[in-house]
Design a protein around this motif. Structure first.
Motif, PDB file in Angstrom:
ATOM      1  N   GLN A 162       0.691  -0.941   0.116  1.00  0.00           N
ATOM      2  CA  GLN A 162      -0.344   0.286   0.019  1.00  0.00           C
ATOM      3  C   GLN A 162       0.970   1.180   0.036  1.00  0.00           C
ATOM      4  O   GLN A 162       2.134   1.528   0.727  1.00  0.00           O
ATOM      5  CB  GLN A 162      -1.203  -0.115   0.929  1.00  0.00           C
ATOM      6  CG  GLN A 162      -1.618   1.126   1.466  1.00  0.00           C
ATOM      7  CD  GLN A 162      -0.783   2.244   2.754  1.00  0.00           C
ATOM      8  OE1 GLN A 162      -0.319   2.389   3.712  1.00  0.00           O
ATOM      9  NE2 GLN A 162      -1.659   2.993   2.799  1.00  0.00           N
ATOM     10  N   ASN A 163       0.520   2.087  -1.354  1.00  0.00           N
ATOM     11  CA  ASN A 163       1.030   3.405  -0.695  1.00  0.00           C
ATOM     12  C   ASN A 163       0.848   4.590  -1.140  1.00  0.00           C
ATOM     13  O   ASN A 163       1.468   6.058  -1.940  1.00  0.00           O
ATOM     14  CB  ASN A 163       2.599   3.242  -1.547  1.00  0.00           C
ATOM     15  CG  ASN A 163       1.904   2.991  -3.555  1.00  0.00           C
ATOM     16  OD1 ASN A 163       0.688   3.578  -3.685  1.00  0.00           O
ATOM     17  ND2 ASN A 163       2.926   3.257  -4.633  1.00  0.00           N
ATOM     18  N   CYS A 164      -1.207   4.736  -0.426  1.00  0.00           N
ATOM     19  CA  CYS A 164      -1.331   5.650  -1.266  1.00  0.00           C
ATOM     20  C   CYS A 164      -3.422   5.453   0.121  1.00  0.00           C
ATOM     21  O   CYS A 164      -3.677   4.799   0.557  1.00  0.00           O
ATOM     22  CB  CYS A 164      -2.042   5.971  -2.475  1.00  0.00           C
ATOM     23  SG  CYS A 164      -3.023   4.843  -2.851  1.00  0.00           S
ATOM     24  N   THR A 165      -3.487   6.654   0.679  1.00  0.00           N
ATOM     25  CA  THR A 165      -4.706   6.649   1.240  1.00  0.00           C
ATOM     26  C   THR A 165      -5.685   7.652   0.792  1.00  0.00           C
ATOM     27  O   THR A 165      -5.633   8.541   0.345  1.00  0.00           O
ATOM     28  CB  THR A 165      -4.054   7.136   2.844  1.00  0.00           C
ATOM     29  OG1 THR A 165      -3.604   6.370   3.311  1.00  0.00           O
ATOM     30  CG2 THR A 165      -6.170   6.773   3.414  1.00  0.00           C
ATOM     31  N   CYS A 166      -6.791   7.231   0.696  1.00  0.00           N
ATOM     32  CA  CYS A 166      -8.062   7.595   0.025  1.00  0.00           C
ATOM     33  C   CYS A 166      -8.877   8.148   0.964  1.00  0.00           C
ATOM     34  O   CYS A 166      -9.742   7.051   1.341  1.00  0.00           O
ATOM     35  CB  CYS A 166      -8.686   7.282  -1.411  1.00  0.00           C
ATOM     36  SG  CYS A 166      -9.181   8.454  -2.345  1.00  0.00           S
ATOM     37  N   LEU A 167      -9.566   9.166   1.243  1.00  0.00           N
ATOM     38  CA  LEU A 167     -10.693   9.314   2.739  1.00  0.00           C
ATOM     39  C   LEU A 167     -11.625  10.275   2.417  1.00  0.00           C
ATOM     40  O   LEU A 167     -11.233  10.721   0.868  1.00  0.00           O
ATOM     41  CB  LEU A 167     -10.475   9.816   4.014  1.00  0.00           C
ATOM     42  CG  LEU A 167      -8.872   9.092   4.338  1.00  0.00           C
ATOM     43  CD1 LEU A 167      -8.605  10.775   5.384  1.00  0.00           C
ATOM     44  CD2 LEU A 167      -9.430   8.513   5.200  1.00  0.00           C
ATOM     45  N   ALA A 168     -12.750   9.163   2.227  1.00  0.00           N
ATOM     46  CA  ALA A 168     -14.383  10.235   1.366  1.00  0.00           C
ATOM     47  C   ALA A 168     -14.872  10.878   2.551  1.00  0.00           C
ATOM     48  O   ALA A 168     -15.438   9.647   3.495  1.00  0.00           O
ATOM     49  CB  ALA A 168     -14.839   9.298   0.651  1.00  0.00           C
ATOM     50  N   SER A 169     -15.987  11.849   3.251  1.00  0.00           N
ATOM     51  CA  SER A 169     -16.402  12.086   4.162  1.00  0.00           C
ATOM     52  C   SER A 169     -17.976  12.767   3.894  1.00  0.00           C
ATOM     53  O   SER A 169     -17.840  13.433   2.940  1.00  0.00           O
ATOM     54  CB  SER A 169     -15.308  12.915   5.013  1.00  0.00           C
ATOM     55  OG  SER A 169     -16.325  13.550   6.395  1.00  0.00           O
ATOM     56  N   PHE A 170     -19.052  12.060   3.971  1.00  0.00           N
ATOM     57  CA  PHE A 170     -20.600  12.443   4.235  1.00  0.00           C
ATOM     58  C   PHE A 170     -20.701  12.810   5.818  1.00  0.00           C
ATOM     59  O   PHE A 170     -21.065  12.048   6.549  1.00  0.00           O
ATOM     60  CB  PHE A 170     -20.580  11.003   3.818  1.00  0.00           C
ATOM     61  CG  PHE A 170     -20.162  10.997   2.693  1.00  0.00           C
ATOM     62  CD1 PHE A 170     -20.665  11.278   1.037  1.00  0.00           C
ATOM     63  CD2 PHE A 170     -19.610   9.564   2.648  1.00  0.00           C
ATOM     64  CE1 PHE A 170     -19.818  11.151  -0.049  1.00  0.00           C
ATOM     65  CE2 PHE A 170     -18.558   9.320   0.895  1.00  0.00           C
ATOM     66  CZ  PHE A 170     -19.032   9.736   0.413  1.00  0.00           C
ATOM     67  N   GLY A 171     -21.479  13.854   5.601  1.00  0.00           N
ATOM     68  CA  GLY A 171     -22.145  14.577   7.139  1.00  0.00           C
ATOM     69  C   GLY A 171     -21.631  15.366   7.605  1.00  0.00           C
ATOM     70  O   GLY A 171     -20.880  16.081   6.901  1.00  0.00           O
ATOM     71  N   GLU A 172     -22.202  14.862   8.699  1.00  0.00           N
ATOM     72  CA  GLU A 172     -21.683  16.618   9.914  1.00  0.00           C
ATOM     73  C   GLU A 172     -20.248  16.201   9.508  1.00  0.00           C
ATOM     74  O   GLU A 172     -19.160  15.999   9.370  1.00  0.00           O
ATOM     75  CB  GLU A 172     -22.050  16.330  11.062  1.00  0.00           C
ATOM     76  CG  GLU A 172     -22.959  16.497  11.181  1.00  0.00           C
ATOM     77  CD  GLU A 172     -23.509  18.477  11.192  1.00  0.00           C
ATOM     78  OE1 GLU A 172     -23.220  19.248  11.418  1.00  0.00           O
ATOM     79  OE2 GLU A 172     -24.677  17.686  10.706  1.00  0.00           O
ATOM     80  N   THR A 173     -19.860  18.218   9.051  1.00  0.00           N
ATOM     81  CA  THR A 173     -17.971  18.506   9.528  1.00  0.00           C
ATOM     82  C   THR A 173     -17.555  17.944  10.714  1.00  0.00           C
ATOM     83  O   THR A 173     -17.699  17.752  11.423  1.00  0.00           O
ATOM     84  CB  THR A 173     -17.857  20.209   9.141  1.00  0.00           C
ATOM     85  OG1 THR A 173     -18.651  20.450   7.923  1.00  0.00           O
ATOM     86  CG2 THR A 173     -16.422  20.471   9.217  1.00  0.00           C
ATOM     87  N   ARG A 174     -16.450  17.827  10.312  1.00  0.00           N
ATOM     88  CA  ARG A 174     -15.218  16.852  11.469  1.00  0.00           C
ATOM     89  C   ARG A 174     -13.973  17.682  10.794  1.00  0.00           C
ATOM     90  O   ARG A 174     -13.954  17.741   9.980  1.00  0.00           O
ATOM     91  CB  ARG A 174     -14.976  15.309  11.214  1.00  0.00           C
ATOM     92  CG  ARG A 174     -16.359  14.433  11.748  1.00  0.00           C
ATOM     93  CD  ARG A 174     -17.289  15.230  13.019  1.00  0.00           C
ATOM     94  NE  ARG A 174     -17.678  14.181  13.752  1.00  0.00           N
ATOM     95  CZ  ARG A 174     -19.516  14.418  13.560  1.00  0.00           C
ATOM     96  NH1 ARG A 174     -19.831  14.913  12.770  1.00  0.00           N
ATOM     97  NH2 ARG A 174     -19.191  13.637  14.078  1.00  0.00           N
ATOM     98  N   GLY A 175     -13.090  18.291  12.046  1.00  0.00           N
ATOM     99  CA  GLY A 175     -11.551  18.172  12.265  1.00  0.00           C
ATOM    100  C   GLY A 175     -10.770  16.952  11.777  1.00  0.00           C
ATOM    101  O   GLY A 175     -11.050  16.022  12.510  1.00  0.00           O
TER     102      GLY A 175
END
Length: 75
Positions: free
Chosen positions: A4-17
């Protein structure tokens, strides 16, 4: 299988830090993950920076986060 050499994040819903702390220098950064946010980073970021959503942010409302680890082959 390739490492593994990469990470992808998708966020849905309330804003988070999303907080990052450099493992060696202790430098910190924060990115706001708003509804529909997409974040991609490579191995060097994943190795040098600790990252996560602080526990205190959990009570702010509903959110789904999808994390995918993969391999990018450069040619």
């Amino acid at each position: 299988a390739l490492p593994q050499n990469c990470t992808c994040l998708a966020s849905f819903g309330e804003t988070r830090g999303l907080h990052f702390r450099h493992a060696a220098s202790e430098e910190t950064k924060e990115f706001l993950l708003r509804n529909g946010s997409l974040l991609f980073f490579g191995r060097s970021v994943n190795s040098a920076w600790l990252h996560g959503v602080p526990r205190g942010d959990q009570a702010l409302g509903g959110r789904i986060s999808v994390s995918i680890w993969g391999t990018v082959v450069y040619r």
